[in-house]
Design a protein around this motif. Structure first.
Motif, PDB file in Angstrom:
ATOM      1  N   TRP A 111      -1.903  -8.916   7.711  1.00 28.84           N
ATOM      2  CA  TRP A 111      -1.448  -8.650   6.345  1.00 28.84           C
ATOM      3  C   TRP A 111      -1.781  -7.255   5.885  1.00 28.84           C
ATOM      4  CZ3 TRP A 111       2.448 -10.761   4.479  1.00 28.84           C
ATOM      5  CH2 TRP A 111       2.766 -12.091   4.814  1.00 28.84           C
ATOM      6  N   GLN A 112      -2.935  -6.782   6.320  1.00 21.60           N
ATOM      7  CA  GLN A 112      -3.302  -5.411   5.963  1.00 21.60           C
ATOM      8  C   GLN A 112      -2.344  -4.420   6.615  1.00 21.60           C
ATOM      9  OE1 GLN A 112      -7.376  -6.093   7.044  1.00 21.60           O
ATOM     10  NE2 GLN A 112      -8.066  -5.173   5.115  1.00 21.60           N
ATOM     11  N   ASN A 113      -2.033  -4.720   7.875  1.00 17.06           N
ATOM     12  CA  ASN A 113      -1.071  -3.877   8.564  1.00 17.06           C
ATOM     13  C   ASN A 113       0.287  -3.927   7.862  1.00 17.06           C
ATOM     14  OD1 ASN A 113      -2.088  -2.424  10.764  1.00 17.06           O
ATOM     15  ND2 ASN A 113      -2.416  -4.351  11.874  1.00 17.06           N
ATOM     16  N   PHE A 114       0.671  -5.155   7.487  1.00 15.29           N
ATOM     17  CA  PHE A 114       1.962  -5.329   6.834  1.00 15.29           C
ATOM     18  C   PHE A 114       2.006  -4.531   5.531  1.00 15.29           C
ATOM     19  CE2 PHE A 114       4.670  -7.470   3.765  1.00 15.29           C
ATOM     20  CZ  PHE A 114       5.868  -7.520   4.460  1.00 15.29           C
ATOM     21  N   ARG A 115       0.928  -4.656   4.739  1.00 15.05           N
ATOM     22  CA  ARG A 115       0.882  -3.942   3.460  1.00 15.05           C
ATOM     23  C   ARG A 115       0.996  -2.434   3.665  1.00 15.05           C
ATOM     24  NH1 ARG A 115      -1.599  -5.204  -1.427  1.00 15.05           N
ATOM     25  NH2 ARG A 115      -2.809  -3.308  -1.190  1.00 15.05           N
ATOM     26  N   ALA A 116       0.414  -1.974   4.748  1.00 18.17           N
ATOM     27  CA  ALA A 116       0.421  -0.532   4.984  1.00 18.17           C
ATOM     28  C   ALA A 116       1.788  -0.047   5.480  1.00 18.17           C
ATOM     29  CB  ALA A 116      -0.663  -0.172   5.997  1.00 18.17           C
ATOM     30  N   LEU A 117       2.404  -0.850   6.339  1.00 18.76           N
ATOM     31  CA  LEU A 117       3.599  -0.347   7.022  1.00 18.76           C
ATOM     32  C   LEU A 117       4.914  -0.726   6.348  1.00 18.76           C
ATOM     33  CD1 LEU A 117       2.524  -0.842  10.732  1.00 18.76           C
ATOM     34  CD2 LEU A 117       2.654   1.277   9.428  1.00 18.76           C
ATOM     35  N   ALA A 118       4.868  -1.716   5.460  1.00 18.93           N
ATOM     36  CA  ALA A 118       6.126  -2.230   4.902  1.00 18.93           C
ATOM     37  C   ALA A 118       6.958  -1.126   4.254  1.00 18.93           C
ATOM     38  CB  ALA A 118       5.830  -3.332   3.897  1.00 18.93           C
TER      39      ALA A 118
ATOM     40  N   THR B  50       5.489  12.192   5.596  1.00 19.36           N
ATOM     41  CA  THR B  50       4.939  13.032   4.533  1.00 19.36           C
ATOM     42  C   THR B  50       4.714  12.218   3.261  1.00 19.36           C
ATOM     43  OG1 THR B  50       6.125  14.896   5.444  1.00 19.36           O
ATOM     44  CG2 THR B  50       5.314  15.135   3.206  1.00 19.36           C
ATOM     45  N   VAL B  51       5.734  11.425   2.895  1.00 20.97           N
ATOM     46  CA  VAL B  51       5.628  10.648   1.665  1.00 20.97           C
ATOM     47  C   VAL B  51       4.433   9.696   1.729  1.00 20.97           C
ATOM     48  CG1 VAL B  51       6.733   8.887   0.239  1.00 20.97           C
ATOM     49  CG2 VAL B  51       8.080  10.787   1.138  1.00 20.97           C
ATOM     50  N   PHE B  52       4.308   8.993   2.843  1.00 20.70           N
ATOM     51  CA  PHE B  52       3.277   7.951   2.922  1.00 20.70           C
ATOM     52  C   PHE B  52       2.019   8.410   3.646  1.00 20.70           C
ATOM     53  CE2 PHE B  52       7.297   5.772   2.345  1.00 20.70           C
ATOM     54  CZ  PHE B  52       6.991   4.941   1.284  1.00 20.70           C
ATOM     55  N   GLY B  53       1.953   9.710   3.895  1.00 25.33           N
ATOM     56  CA  GLY B  53       0.752  10.251   4.510  1.00 25.33           C
ATOM     57  C   GLY B  53       0.409   9.630   5.847  1.00 25.33           C
TER      58      GLY B  53
ATOM     59  N   SER C 196       0.827  -1.190   0.000  1.00 26.29           N
ATOM     60  CA  SER C 196       0.000   0.000   0.000  1.00 26.29           C
ATOM     61  C   SER C 196       0.873   1.257   0.000  1.00 26.29           C
ATOM     62  CB  SER C 196      -0.901  -0.005   1.229  1.00 26.29           C
ATOM     63  OG  SER C 196      -1.390   1.292   1.466  1.00 26.29           O
ATOM     64  N   ALA C 197       0.392   2.286  -0.710  1.00 32.96           N
ATOM     65  CA  ALA C 197       1.137   3.537  -0.749  1.00 32.96           C
ATOM     66  C   ALA C 197       0.785   4.412   0.443  1.00 32.96           C
ATOM     67  CB  ALA C 197       0.837   4.285  -2.036  1.00 32.96           C
ATOM     68  N   SER C 198      -0.294   4.054   1.117  1.00 34.37           N
ATOM     69  CA  SER C 198      -0.690   4.849   2.269  1.00 34.37           C
ATOM     70  C   SER C 198      -0.464   4.048   3.550  1.00 34.37           C
ATOM     71  CB  SER C 198      -2.170   5.223   2.160  1.00 34.37           C
ATOM     72  OG  SER C 198      -2.657   5.528   3.439  1.00 34.37           O
ATOM     73  N   ALA C 199       0.139   4.678   4.504  1.00 32.92           N
ATOM     74  CA  ALA C 199       0.454   3.962   5.734  1.00 32.92           C
ATOM     75  C   ALA C 199      -0.647   4.112   6.769  1.00 32.92           C
ATOM     76  CB  ALA C 199       1.776   4.469   6.298  1.00 32.92           C
ATOM     77  N   ASN C 200      -1.780   4.598   6.322  1.00 30.12           N
ATOM     78  CA  ASN C 200      -2.891   4.755   7.243  1.00 30.12           C
ATOM     79  C   ASN C 200      -3.450   3.399   7.638  1.00 30.12           C
ATOM     80  OD1 ASN C 200      -4.019   6.942   8.473  1.00 30.12           O
ATOM     81  ND2 ASN C 200      -4.521   7.885   6.502  1.00 30.12           N
ATOM     82  N   THR C 201      -3.388   3.062   8.910  1.00 31.15           N
ATOM     83  CA  THR C 201      -3.935   1.775   9.339  1.00 31.15           C
ATOM     84  C   THR C 201      -5.252   2.013  10.057  1.00 31.15           C
ATOM     85  OG1 THR C 201      -2.699   1.890  11.384  1.00 31.15           O
ATOM     86  CG2 THR C 201      -1.695   0.675   9.576  1.00 31.15           C
ATOM     87  N   ARG C 202      -6.043   0.986  10.061  1.00 29.23           N
ATOM     88  CA  ARG C 202      -7.327   1.047  10.766  1.00 29.23           C
ATOM     89  C   ARG C 202      -7.308   0.009  11.875  1.00 29.23           C
ATOM     90  NH1 ARG C 202      -7.563   5.073   8.890  1.00 29.23           N
ATOM     91  NH2 ARG C 202      -8.536   5.858   6.991  1.00 29.23           N
ATOM     92  N   PRO C 203      -8.056   0.262  12.936  1.00 25.16           N
ATOM     93  CA  PRO C 203      -8.031  -0.664  14.072  1.00 25.16           C
ATOM     94  C   PRO C 203      -8.446  -2.085  13.683  1.00 25.16           C
ATOM     95  CG  PRO C 203      -9.177   1.356  14.655  1.00 25.16           C
ATOM     96  CD  PRO C 203      -8.859   1.453  13.204  1.00 25.16           C
ATOM     97  N   TYR C 204      -9.300  -2.216  12.656  1.00 26.53           N
ATOM     98  CA  TYR C 204      -9.801  -3.548  12.308  1.00 26.53           C
ATOM     99  C   TYR C 204      -8.880  -4.296  11.353  1.00 26.53           C
ATOM    100  CZ  TYR C 204     -11.337  -0.602   8.445  1.00 26.53           C
ATOM    101  OH  TYR C 204     -11.351   0.292   7.417  1.00 26.53           O
TER     102      TYR C 204
END
Ligand SMILES: Nc1ncnc2c1ncn2[C@@H]1O[C@H](COP(=O)(O)OP(=O)(O)O)[C@@H](O)[C@H]1O
Ligand code: SF4
Ligand SMILES: [Mg+2]
Lengths: 593, 315, 291
Positions: B175-182, B259-262, B163-171
């Motif tokens: 893998w979703q977290n990984f995609r966001a934070l990698a 900034t880059v990943f919002g 994912s290009a956005s590092a915005n994570t959601r509590p739910y």
């Protein structure tokens, strides 16, 4: 064949940073039999250390073994794989370096380092090896043999550390031991015990050894055979007695001639008629920061004479020179230069006062700005003190170079293009450029090879006769001072313990410290070591170390004559003896050694 | 040894105090004041005077400084000028995002760079070492946003793996977290790894020139043992310093990465504060980052003091 | 000046003994290329700095300009050429400022010692107790963004490191025997500084200049990227990245190209500095074990 090591036609090359490989050892052959000590002698750069390391199949970074055979225990180790060769180190052959203080890992306990090699090579388990090590400590006469292994290197004195390094080298029961200048970094007074320990342990274990040194007197004590090296080539080889007494090669003879006889065997300079002092230092107290190094030191340097200052390292000799020069301001006392009171700090001294008193430092290379040409280095004081410019300055620079026996063309060179001896001559010429009345020489020959140093001393003598300049000659080398100085000052822990005309100082009665210094100077006589090593004096001296700022006599912790209850609490009185001799000691004159 | 540590702790405290003075000084002793900033261009002299009175800006700077410091110590970080909300609340909601990024990056980069640095040192002069040296030399000079953008272009825009956005959601699941934070974590790690690895290697290599390493080598010990048992303990102090330095350097890295990943993190808050000239917010954020920085360095120093046998076992 | 000491052989230069390597040549060429563009940019660029050349925003490479267009339809290629000027000039000015402050104060502290050294060192230490970016942000937050504030802030932030290096050099060289010899001769502070210490600090100072220059480019472009550095419509590489990040998802390279250019500049500079310091690297004991 009973030879442990045979080297045939060894060639080693070295590469200066960024340069190409050039030969440093050019086809040297040698052999060492079981139980034999072979000494390698020669000047610095002659390839001694390189050869000794090559006998382990090792070359220092920047060097490489380019050819030849190295037979250790019957196999050519250069034919082995690097791994197999590396496995021999610390097993069949081990190494003792120049400075133990630098060669022990500061982060590991001593005992661990001592048994590390045999433990790694599988010679036994830690407990057995430690027990063997403790035995070694005992044999080496180390204090607290049972607990010394638990200590870290910084907790042990230099002389003890050097002996511990011998233990480290012997712990693997090597067939060949390599000792690279193992006592050079020590003071003469501590050297004796260490030397004796090395010698005994080698004899005791029947190990073959290569002993590298530049000190012929040391060689005379330990070696069975001597190999003389020059520029990476063998000059002469033979049994110790023959090399010492009947050298065949001209170079060996030159080496022998450069060795000065022991201080008491010298024809001392006769004290000249009393001259007005050019330096008169009265009751100087000085130090660095909160530290007081010199206390109540008084020294006079009469015009056109040589005053030698002797003492172990750390006794404040350099500090004295710096105080006189104004580099380290004194705290109490007074310095007169040519009769006039000089300001404590160099910043407040007028130019003609500065001009009269020049200083020459020990390390020839660091004393010259590497980015200035010799012409500018020598020209600056000419301009600064005498206002010489242009042609006159250039002429005078050439004259100065000739005065110190260097070609005029050196003016265009940079210091990096000169040898050590040449650099020291430039340093001297820079001092002479000021046309001074006195030059402070701080260990000016200590970093030089014997032959080169002898040349510099001869130069100093001739300059004195030619120009009538006086020297304050600081050195830890008693023999040089004895042959050269009119008067001698013995400094210990920042205090003057004895002073007087050279002849009187170097003959009894002595201050106990002077006596110790004198008897510690190694003599060329074989068997000298055994004679002195077991005296109580030598043992006491190596037991303690210099303590600055002691309450009573500073030497009390190492003095065999110390009077308990007096020497350690009351500062000793200065006794004036016949012949203008002054000794600071509690002993009655008759009981002085 | 405890004496030295205590002295060092006291020094750290002093630095923190100095830091607070610098922050307060830089933001308050300026042409214009907070009141001007709040009212903006459309201010009247009257309104300005009233607001100054209200905010206590007429009191001397020293008094205001101690007021501010006292507030800080009690957890009162002031009120934001832009949002009128308490700064503490704003920071609290953002803190976790930044901390998570930094911790993840640290957990990856510290062990990795130590291992690479030591490996490089063991192979000094070999091909591995030379390649690593060249790569890291280049890498430390590359701006973080370039690394970030390239990673984003390749893995998010083109390959669409991450994912290009590092915005994570509590739910989010793992893998979703990984995609966001990698990507942000990787970006953040790159520069510090290069730097830390180089410094680790050179700290160890520096030790190689000492006679005790030659001595150890001549005992026939293998290279690994020489590096790990003989060189490393002596290089510990510089290595610890470098780790602390790099972890705190992440502060600047994080600014770019957020900034880059919002990422809605603390540093974005700071940058926004700077853009809006929201002084209380800037002061609070700066104090937090400054404190972290000083603490990390303090920790490194204390650890190296404790690891030094000279200090642990005095003569 | 004396005439006979002026001989044709060159002075022992800080560059003596350096051998050219292919990395150095490559890095040098890249820097030279950018330098030439910076000097002659306005004559080379096909369009103006802020000139809108096309209605299509984020036009891909080749369409509407050599390297496409940016978010406002300006020519990326032209802006790039104008941008190198801004980028290099600002970095140069900040580095020079940092050296003016750092070197002067550093050497003064090392030579004067005493209270001056203590006071200056403590202040610098306090400043170094912050991440440099943070310091810059605080100042910019307080003073607002303008080129002057930017250049002064970054220059001052960088000068702390220059101060440390100069002070250490001054201390190390100041205690060497040849400086002591000059002191014993009665030379004044000025002579000691300019004739004895400075000539012997040249090599490390040059290396430090290179490193600070690199850092300055990174720092400034980072601030521009955050929108806190150079402001529109000026062309600055960091700013160009910031403006065009949005285009990344539309397939535009308008953000990547200036970012890559910055990287080419800083990487080259770093390689060059590394080459300059190559003399210090030698073989190690470990390598000898395998031989
Ligand atoms: N710059 C200095 N700062 C602090 N202590 C020093 C300094 N220079 C020398 N010392 C100390 O002063 C003592 C005497 O040193 P020095 O005069 O060099 O003796 P010597 O020349 O006899 O070897 C030593 O203990 C040494 O460690
Ligand atoms: S005063 Fe005592 S301790 Fe000192 S030298 Fe004389 S006898 Fe030895
Ligand atoms: Mg000395």
């Amino acid at each position: 064949m009973s030879d442990i090591l045979t080297i045939k036609n060894l060639r080693v090359e070295g590469r200066p940073p960024g340069g190409a490989y050039v030969p440093i050892v050019k086809g040297v052959s040698l052999n060492v039999a079981k139980g034999e000590v072979l000494a390698l002698i020669g000047e610095s750069g002659s390839g001694k250390s390189t050869i000794s390391l090559a006998s382990m199949g090792f070359a220092r970074p920047g060097c490489r073994i380019a050819g030849g055979e190295i037979w250790l225990n019957g196999r050519d180790i250069m034919k082995l794989s690097p791994q197999d060769r590396h496995a021999l180190r610390g097993d069949e052959v081990s190494y003792v370096a120049q400075s133990a203080a630098a060669s022990f890992n500061p982060a590991l306990r001593i005992g661990k380092q001592v048994i590390e090699a045999p433990l790694w090579h599988g010679a036994g388990d830690a407990a057995t090896l430690t027990a063997t090590a403790v035995d070694l400590y005992r044999k080496l006469d180390l204090p607290n043999p049972d607990s010394v292994g638990e200590k870290f290197p910084h907790q042990v004195s230099g002389g003890q550390l050097q002996r511990l390094m011998a233990a480290m080298a012997m712990s693997c029961g090597p067939d060949l031991l390599i000792l690279d200048e193992p006592t050079t970094a020590l003071d003469v007074t501590t050297q004796i015990e260490v030397l004796k320990a090395f010698k005994d342990i080698i004899r005791d274990q029947g190990t073959a050894a290569i002993y590298v040194t530049h000190d012929l007197a040391v060689v005379a004590q330990v070696a069975d055979r001597i190999l003389v090296l020059k520029n990476g080539e063998m000059v002469e080889e033979g049994p110790t007695a023959q090399i010492l007494h009947d050298p065949q090669h001209e170079y060996t003879r030159m080496l022998m001639d450069a060795v000065r006889p022991a201080p008491h065997l010298v024809d001392h300079v006769d004290a000249s008629a009393a001259q007005a002092p050019v330096i008169s230092a009265r009751n100087i107290t000085a130090g660095y920061g909160a530290l007081t190094i010199l206390s109540d030191v008084s020294v006079d340097v009469p015009a056109a004479s040589v005053v030698g200052v002797i003492g172990e390292s750390g006794c404040g000799k350099s500090t004295l020179a710096r105080v006189v020069a104004g580099l380290t301001p004194l705290r109490e006392g007074e310095i007169r230069l040519d009769g006039k009171v000089a300001a404590p700090s160099v910043k407040d001294r007028p130019r003609d006062s500065l001009k009269d008193c020049q200083i020459v430092f020990q390390m020839a290379d660091t004393a010259l700005n590497p980015r200035q040409r010799i012409g500018d280095i020598l020209g600056r004081p000419l301009e600064f003190y005498q206002g010489l410019k242009g042609r006159a300055r250039v002429e005078k620079v050439g004259d100065l170079l000739e005065l110190v026996d260097l070609p005029r063309s050196f003016a265009t060179r940079f210091p990096g293009e000169l040898s050590g001896g040449q650099k020291q001559r430039i340093n001297l010429a820079r001092a002479l450029a000021a046309d001074p009345k006195v030059i402070l020489c701080d260990e000016v020959t200590s970093a030089l090879d014997t032959v080169v140093a002898a040349g510099v001393i001869e130069l100093l003598k001739s300059l004195k006769d030619k120009l009538g300049v006086a020297y304050m000659f600081i050195s830890h080398d008693l023999s040089t001072v004895a042959s050269f100085a009119d008067e001698v000052v013995v400094l210990y822990a920042g205090q003057v313990v004895e002073k007087g005309p050279s002849k009187v100082v170097f003959s009894p009665p002595f201050h106990p410290y002077t006596k110790l210094l004198l008897s510690s100077v190694p003599e060329m006589r074989q068997g000298w070591l055994e004679g002195v090593a077991d005296t109580g004096e030598a043992k006491a001296a190596s037991a303690g170390s210099v303590v600055i700022g002691a309450k009573g006599c500073p030497f009390a912790n190492r003095c065999t004559h110390a009077i308990v209850g007096t020497c350690d609490v009351t500062p000793p009185p200065v006794r004036t003896l016949p012949g203008e001799l002054e000794i600071a000691c509690h002993l009655p004159i008759e009981e002085m050694p | 040894m405890y004496r030295i540590i205590l002295t060092r702790l006291a020094q750290g405290l002093l630095t923190l105090l100095l830091a607070s003075i610098i922050i307060f000084g830089a933001t308050e002793i300026l042409p214009g004041d907070v009141a001007e900033a709040i009212l903006g261009q459309s201010r009247t002299e009257e309104a300005l005077a009233t607001l100054r009175e209200e905010m206590g800006l007429n009191r001397p700077a020293i008094v205001r400084y101690f007021d501010w410091l006292g507030g800080m110590l009690q957890g009162d970080l002031g009120t934001s000028l832009a949002t009128k909300r308490p700064v503490a609340d704003m920071i609290e909601s953002r803190m976790w995002n930044t901390l998570r990024l930094a911790l993840l990056a640290a957990a990856i980069s510290v062990p990795l760079s130590l291992a690479l640095g030591l490996w490089s040192a063991i192979r000094a002069g070999g091909r591995v070492d030379k390649t690593l040296a060249m790569t890291t030399l280049a890498l430390i000079a590359v701006p973080e946003f370039f690394i970030g953008l390239i990673l984003m272009k390749v893995f998010a825009v083109e390959l669409k793996w991450l994912s290009a956005s590092a915005n994570t959601r509590p739910y989010f699941d793992f893998w979703q977290n990984f995609r966001a934070l990698a990507l942000p974590v990787a970006t953040l790690s790159f520069a510090v790894i290069a730097h830390m690895m180089r410094m680790t290697r050179s700290s160890v290599i520096n030790i190689f020139t000492s006679p005790y390493l030659e001595m150890a080598a001549l005992k026939g010990l293998p290279k690994r043992r020489l590096v790990v048992r003989h060189a490393l303990p002596n290089a510990l102090s510089p290595i610890l310093t470098v780790i602390a330095l790099n972890l705190s350097y992440m502060v600047s890295g994080v600014i770019i990465v957020e900034t880059v990943f919002g990422v809605p993190g603390l540093t974005r808050l700071l940058v926004d504060g700077v853009t809006l000239r929201d002084i209380p917010l800037i002061q609070a954020c700066a104090m937090i980052f400054g404190a972290v920085y000083i603490l990390l360095n303090l920790l490194a120093d204390v650890l190296s003091i404790m690891a030094n046998p000279r200090l642990r076992y005095p003569k | 000046m004396s005439d006979a000491t002026e001989i044709a052989t060159p002075r022992a230069s800080v560059f003596a003994g350096l051998r050219l390597t292919w990395t150095a040549v490559l890095a040098g060429s890249v820097l030279l290329f950018w330098l030439i563009l910076a000097l002659f940019g306005p004559w080379i660029a096909p369009h103006g700095e802020a000139e809108i050349i096309s209605g299509t925003t984020f036009a891909p490479i080749g369409e509407g300009g050599l390297l496409g267009t940016d978010k406002l339809g300006r020519d990326v290629f032209s802006r790039l050429i104008y941008g190198v000027r801004t980028t290099l000039l600002l970095a140069l000015i900040t580095t020079v400022i940092s050296f003016a402050f750092g070197v002067t104060l550093g050497f003064a502290a090392a030579i004067l010692k005493g209270w001056f050294d203590i006071v200056v060192s403590r202040i610098v230490e306090a400043f170094m107790a912050f991440p440099s970016t943070l310091l810059a942000l605080v100042v910019i937050g307080a003073f607002g963004t303008s080129i002057t504030v930017l250049v002064l802030t970054v220059g001052l932030v960088l000068s702390t490191s220059v101060f440390r290096v100069s002070r250490a050099l001054g201390y190390d060289i100041g205690v060497m025997d040849f400086v002591e010899a000059a002191r014993a001769r009665g030379e004044g502070t000025w002579w000691i500084l300019t004739r004895e210490i400075l000539p012997n600090s040249m090599a490390p100072l040059i290396a430090e200049f290179g490193l600070r220059f690199t850092f300055s480019i990174l720092f400034l472009s980072g601030l521009s990227f955050l929108g806190l550095g150079v402001q529109e419509p000026a062309a600055d590489w960091g700013l160009m990245v910031q403006e065009n990040v949005g285009g990344l998802f539309l397939g535009s390279s308008a953000a990547l190209i200036p970012a890559a250019c910055i990287a080419s500049l800083t990487v080259s500079m770093n390689l060059l500095v590394d080459w300059f310091q190559q003399r210090q690297q030698g073989e190690t004991v470990l390598e000898k074990i395998d031989q």
